[in-house]
Design a protein around this motif. Structure first.
Motif, PDB file in Angstrom:
ATOM      1  N   LEU A 128      19.598  65.925  48.869  1.00 56.33           N
ATOM      2  CA  LEU A 128      20.294  64.446  48.518  1.00 56.33           C
ATOM      3  C   LEU A 128      20.488  63.637  49.518  1.00 56.33           C
ATOM      4  O   LEU A 128      20.925  62.453  49.442  1.00 56.33           O
ATOM      5  N   LYS A 146      26.907  65.457  40.169  1.00 53.10           N
ATOM      6  CA  LYS A 146      27.966  66.769  39.867  1.00 53.10           C
ATOM      7  C   LYS A 146      27.799  67.688  41.016  1.00 53.10           C
ATOM      8  O   LYS A 146      28.998  68.199  41.485  1.00 53.10           O
ATOM      9  N   ASN A 204      20.595  55.942  38.785  1.00 49.32           N
ATOM     10  CA  ASN A 204      19.821  57.107  37.985  1.00 49.32           C
ATOM     11  C   ASN A 204      18.433  57.273  38.387  1.00 49.32           C
ATOM     12  O   ASN A 204      18.092  58.195  38.136  1.00 49.32           O
ATOM     13  N   TYR A 205      17.735  56.285  39.084  1.00 47.19           N
ATOM     14  CA  TYR A 205      16.415  56.395  39.534  1.00 47.19           C
ATOM     15  C   TYR A 205      16.621  57.407  40.840  1.00 47.19           C
ATOM     16  O   TYR A 205      15.573  58.042  41.088  1.00 47.19           O
ATOM     17  N   LEU A 223      19.362  59.420  41.628  1.00 46.64           N
ATOM     18  CA  LEU A 223      20.222  60.613  41.453  1.00 46.64           C
ATOM     19  C   LEU A 223      20.596  60.698  39.957  1.00 46.64           C
ATOM     20  O   LEU A 223      20.739  59.731  39.055  1.00 46.64           O
ATOM     21  N   THR A 224      20.128  61.986  39.476  1.00 50.04           N
ATOM     22  CA  THR A 224      20.480  62.339  38.206  1.00 50.04           C
ATOM     23  C   THR A 224      22.167  62.767  38.025  1.00 50.04           C
ATOM     24  O   THR A 224      22.858  62.637  38.999  1.00 50.04           O
ATOM     25  N   PRO A 225      22.698  63.095  36.740  1.00 47.91           N
ATOM     26  CA  PRO A 225      23.842  63.237  36.546  1.00 47.91           C
ATOM     27  C   PRO A 225      24.189  64.749  37.358  1.00 47.91           C
ATOM     28  O   PRO A 225      25.274  64.772  37.598  1.00 47.91           O
ATOM     29  N   HIS A 226      23.308  65.292  37.041  1.00 51.83           N
ATOM     30  CA  HIS A 226      23.222  66.789  37.761  1.00 51.83           C
ATOM     31  C   HIS A 226      23.545  66.668  39.278  1.00 51.83           C
ATOM     32  O   HIS A 226      24.167  67.465  40.005  1.00 51.83           O
ATOM     33  N   ASP A 227      22.807  65.934  39.872  1.00 54.82           N
ATOM     34  CA  ASP A 227      22.881  65.612  41.234  1.00 54.82           C
ATOM     35  C   ASP A 227      24.402  64.922  41.872  1.00 54.82           C
ATOM     36  O   ASP A 227      25.110  65.377  42.542  1.00 54.82           O
ATOM     37  N   THR A 272      21.349  51.601  36.916  1.00 55.47           N
ATOM     38  CA  THR A 272      20.106  51.657  36.813  1.00 55.47           C
ATOM     39  C   THR A 272      19.287  52.284  37.949  1.00 55.47           C
ATOM     40  O   THR A 272      18.512  53.158  37.920  1.00 55.47           O
TER      41      THR A 272
END
Length: 571
Positions: free
Chosen positions: A383, A365, A356-357, A359-363, A353
């Protein structure tokens, strides 16, 4: 120069002992005391850049200041000459300020003179309770120039900490009352020797400045000195790499780093403190809570006021927090609660949780692509502050560790916002090596983040006891209809109508009636269709006695003749 020579050589630091200097004896105008004082001031002048006559006056007059000297093990054996002074430690007792006074001063935005550490920490953390604690601030540590860097300063600080922590046990039974009586008699004798005019005055006005006949011992072992009850031992100094390592080895924790530089030295003033758990009357959970708060502040300020700090120095400060931070106090419940109350969260591993706040899944990646050398480092530059903050706050677990060089690169690029070219010049390595090590660091972080995500996903899968319990619950639902209540009722009505249409009336009867042969022989047979047909043509089906006749539904089965029937017919 001859006064600075070491007569006894350089003994092992572990064999040296710390002695308390009696200031009455030191400033008694005695010949040996004057020589000893000359040696001390010579060490002060040679070991520190800033000296003035006020230092000597403070040493003699300030009641809260104490002086300790580190001497060789042969100091007590040789009584014919002055011992070699290997190190001098000057201490100032601070604290014990009333809470009302602190709150009143802080409310007006200024503070009283003196008590440097209590006032600074109370102001920085907004906690007036700290000023009520008592402590000792190490004002100065001077080591003989011939033996600097050989461990004598660390030995002196270690013995001083043990003294104030109550670890020094006296092996000699001294009668303090007898000593006080002897001191009183000697003072009376010395007063009787004075002239009549001076004897008529009392206190400091009646004191005659001349060499005293009865002097207290100049040097006393720490086992013969009663230690005051203190709560902390601290120091304040200009932050440099060497001094920071020295105080860090002594067990100090950084609680304050001034954002503006000193005008004279260009250094940031720092305050480091160590708790005295055996002597304090308070819970020492306040120290890890302050350390955790200081860690968050310095990490946030590295991109601003502390941006010009040397990379090695900044990394050393962050590594100190990583080593001595809240993880060392994780087993202390009070300390964990104090840390969570002040810093907002304990130093646990980061959850999905929280991840995800930031870093997003795209980050994630993008980090993975850079770790595989499939893109340039500029693609993940946005980042880096998040990665550095998560790593240096210890949120990736105790098992995760970057190398010293990788941590320095992450600190310089991620927190101090320095470019790769500037870091390359500061560290002194080729650019290709810097980028290669930086890539390895990002790859480790990317793998660690992916493991956090995978662990969370695997926890959602059923396994072990949860899986067996789910299978048991599913087995109970094997015979449960998948139809809705309306669908089941409609299907039941359809089956009932088919049964009636075929004339199987017995299926609608209760089992206790359908199984009784005596009752079933009176059952009226025929389906609804048969009765409708019978009632339509009443003239044909009703005879003269009013009996309705319907066609029988039973089929007559012709029985075949067997051998027994044939024999009966033939007989």
């Amino acid at each position: 120069a001859s006064e600075m020579n070491l007569i006894g050589g350089a003994p092992a630091p572990g064999d040296c002992e710390l002695f308390h200097v009696d200031r009455d004896a030191l400033f008694s105008y005695h010949k040996l005391s004057e020589s000893f004082l000359q040696k001390m001031m010579g060490l002060y002048s040679s070991a520190h850049y800033k000296n003035s006559p006020n230092d000597l006056q403070m040493l003699s007059d300030a009641p809260a200041h104490k002086v300790f000297v580190l001497l060789s093990p042969s100091a007590e054996q040789d009584s014919n000459s002055l011992p070699d002074i290997l190190a001098v430690v000057q201490v100032a007792l601070e604290g014990k300020i009333s809470r009302k006074a602190v709150e009143a001063q802080l409310a007006r935005g200024h503070r009283s003179a003196g008590d440097l550490i209590p006032w600074t920490i109370s102001q920085q953390f907004g906690d007036s309770n700290f000023a009520q604690l008592s402590g000792a601030r190490i004002v100065r540590v001077a080591v003989h120039p011939s033996v600097q860097g050989m461990g004598y300063g660390s030995r002196a600080i270690e013995l001083l900490y043990r003294f104030y922590n109550g670890e020094m046990v006296s092996l000699v039974a001294n009668d303090e009352e007898n000593e006080e009586e002897e001191t009183g008699e000697s003072d009376a004798n010395s007063d009787s020797d004075s002239d009549d005019g001076a004897s008529s005055k009392k206190g400091i006005q009646g004191e005659k400045l001349k060499p005293r006949k009865q002097l207290p011992p100049l040097l006393l072992p720490l086992t013969d000195v009663k230690a005051p009850r203190l709560d902390w031992l601290g120091t304040s100094f200009g932050l440099t790499s060497g001094l920071h390592k020295f105080w860090r080895r002594s067990g100090m924790r950084m609680l304050y780093l001034r954002q503006t530089k000193n005008d004279l030295t260009g250094e940031h003033s720092a305050i480091m403190v160590r708790a005295l758990p055996r002597r304090t009357g308070y819970d020492d959970a306040w120290l890890p809570a302050f350390v955790s708060d200081t860690q968050r502040r310095i990490i946030s300020l590295l991109g601003g006021p502390f941006r010009d700090l040397d990379v090695k120095l900044a990394t050393g400060v962050l590594e100190e927090f990583e080593t001595n931070s809240t993880k060392a106090f994780s087993r202390n419940k009070d300390a964990s609660e104090a840390i969570e109350k002040r810093s907002g969260t304990a130093a646990d591993n980061i959850s999905v949780t929280e991840l995800n706040y930031f870093l997003t899944p795209h980050d994630l990646k993008r980090l993975e692509l850079y770790g595989r050398n499939l893109c340039d480092h500029h693609l993940v530059a946005d980042l880096l502050p998040v990665l550095a903050r998560v790593y240096f706050t210890g949120r990736l677990g105790r098992g995760f560790k970057l190398s010293s060089l990788q941590g320095a690169l992450l600190c310089a690029i991620g927190l101090q916002n320095k470019n790769v070219d500037g870091v390359t010049k500061e560290i002194g390595l080729p650019a290709n090596q810097v980028l290669a090590m930086f890539n390895k660091a990002i790859r480790k972080l990317s793998i660690s983040f992916n493991e956090v995500v995978e662990k969370d996903e695997s926890s959602k899968l059923l396994s072990g006891e949860d899986r067996s319990q789910a299978e048991k619950n599913a087995s109970k639902l094997k015979n449960v209809s998948r139809q809705t209540l309306d669908e089941d009722a409609a299907e039941g009505a359809k089956d009932a109508m088919e049964t009636l249409s075929k004339g199987h009336m017995t299926s609608n009867l209760p089992p206790e009636l359908a199984g009784d042969a005596q009752i079933m022989k009176y059952m009226i047979k025929g389906s609804d269709a048969d009765w409708e047909d019978a009632l339509k043509g009443k003239e044909e089906t009703i005879d003269g006695q009013g009996v309705v006749q319907i066609k029988s539904q039973s089929k007559k089965v012709k029985r075949k003749l067997n051998q027994e029937d044939i024999e009966k017919e033939a007989g």
